[in-house]
Design an enzyme around this catalytic site. Sequence first.
Site, PDB file in Angstrom:
ATOM      1  N   GLU A 175      -3.167  -0.696  -5.245  1.00 23.31           N
ATOM      2  CA  GLU A 175      -4.253   0.158  -4.755  1.00 23.31           C
ATOM      3  C   GLU A 175      -4.163   1.529  -5.393  1.00 23.31           C
ATOM      4  OE1 GLU A 175      -2.533   2.686  -3.303  1.00 23.31           O
ATOM      5  OE2 GLU A 175      -0.803   1.311  -3.445  1.00 23.31           O
ATOM      6  N   GLU A 206      -0.136   1.297  -6.886  1.00 25.88           N
ATOM      7  CA  GLU A 206      -0.782   0.628  -8.037  1.00 25.88           C
ATOM      8  C   GLU A 206      -0.327  -0.819  -8.189  1.00 25.88           C
ATOM      9  OE1 GLU A 206      -0.038   2.661 -11.727  1.00 25.88           O
ATOM     10  OE2 GLU A 206      -0.616   4.633 -10.970  1.00 25.88           O
TER      11      GLU A 206
END
Lengths: 335, 335
Positions: A160, A302
């Site tokens: 994310e 991420e």
Amino acid sequence: MTGPEFEAALRHKIDSKTKPLGALGHIEDLAAAIARVQGSLAPRMRACQLTIFAGDHGLAREGVSAYPQEVTRQMLLNFLGGNAAANVFARSVGAALRVVDAGVAGPPVTHPDLLSRRLGDGTASSLAGPAMSAEACERALALGRELGADGAWDAVAFGEMGIANTSAAALVAHKLGPLPLEPLVGRGTGLDDPGLARKRAVLARAAARTPPRLFPEAALAEYAGFEMAMMAGAMLGAAAAGRIVLVDGFIAGAVALAALGLDPGVRPALVFAHRSAEPGHAEVLEALGARPLLDLGMRLGEGTGALLAWPLLRAAAAMLNEMASFESAGVSGPA
Amino acid sequence: MTGPEFEAALRHKIDSKTKPLGALGHIEDLAAAIARVQGSLAPRMRACQLTIFAGDHGLAREGVSAYPQEVTRQMLLNFLGGNAAANVFARSVGAALRVVDAGVAGPPVTHPDLLSRRLGDGTASSLAGPAMSAEACERALALGRELGADGAWDAVAFGEMGIANTSAAALVAHKLGPLPLEPLVGRGTGLDDPGLARKRAVLARAAARTPPRLFPEAALAEYAGFEMAMMAGAMLGAAAAGRIVLVDGFIAGAVALAALGLDPGVRPALVFAHRSAEPGHAEVLEALGARPLLDLGMRLGEGTGALLAWPLLRAAAAMLNEMASFESAGVSGPA
């Protein structure tokens, strides 16, 4: 084979490998988890894809992050440019990567490699009211389910990007556990002491708006980002499709709490990749009863932690599939 | 660049990557270690080789292992057959593998892929006297230095096979630390309680033969296996050749103590791959002041733990070489 027969055959297969009993530790547990998810004693673990969901948070305007909101968009472009940490790690470990715009603030980014699943121009501030409508949350879950199930991956990882999403994750975990809010709130991307105090105050006010405990959909709609709600759906879709789901750090952990609340049957598919240095992750992992594979002091998000666990998944499956047995190798057992 | 300039440039390069300061945790430390060993801000980390040293121990005849001595030879053949855990993991993570006969008991194994560096028909029992002569130990170190430095590898991992070598490692670490013997003695491949009691008694007697503290060469000659002494030499040779050395578990850890005793300059090259479940490894790691990358409950040896850290080395170097900076990616810093 039925459940107990399968378990016995699995145990036998692992224990007959040329190694002392249990000597491969968590790699043996991981091999067993993979076999169970695929319902096979010879599971396939060849292809992994990381999907990064990006979205913006109204809460970012309340000064809860060390970084300005535009960094979400800039990082989206960095992922598309191929040189963010997630891209570098994905190439390094041999995983595919795609990027989904779940609702980044500002005009839509257009790029041939970007999947657009925009649910809005960032969420609303959860200090004033729900971050998103119930309808938007349902839609995020549905879109996520589709994304979790498409392609032909043996394992999937979800990452994310969204400035302020450690705040959103803290609130979601707080309402779902329910867990005390205070230990869930950390420095995120690097708040100083006054910043952390402000974040704590803002989140306490946001939390006070709603009852102490919320159902998963409500917790997501009230406090999550679009990227988090979509990731929850993706976990459900991927697990339903018989895939291993590599769960990244603090934000993905809060999302996993929501996904498990929506469907406890997801559990066997989840592999907790790493322990984040963001302190709230320890609380979330404890609530999940999870023992992550790696503990490398990382706190980037991420999906970077999830990616570093992919070689371990591959090695675990290879152990089950390729390693000789005492019998096949002509090796003596214990005296 | 001189030392301080190099350090400043390295710090700047890592800190300007698109991530919050320190957010990649130990991966950043690892990247820095690789850069220092190669003296380059753009280090190469493409090729890794595992060398497995095999040797037999006279101590195996004293009943200190759950497995009979012939398993060393059988496992040597298993490595050559390509399907032991080390082979499977090496293929899985993309590392090369070679096998060295440093002194396996019985008639020499002949196989086109086996490197013969035999120093004897197994060591003598260290219960009665030195495991090997000073000359054999010197020869093992010299052969190991050559093996550590040959080829063109960016990183090397060293594994071992030798029934009774957790006993040998306990004695070597005991005399080198010096460390108390008792916590260094564990179940190895899986001793039961009476077996463990017997192992403790045998090792206490073997230890009582010599002074409480020994110089590295003496500790190796008195108690090590040929495979261990050769591995110590290989660590020295590899470090001198500017390579990262992935240090495996308990036995490799005891060998690292010896290598560091012989040349403290080896230290920057050593990357401690994992924490073994063999309890003595915790003592050795503490004596080394080492924090291993992985903690997966493994205790197999063969270099299996070292291999699983290779993808982390690769990812760390890729971070340094490929990841965008805030400037290059146009990403804003903290507000």
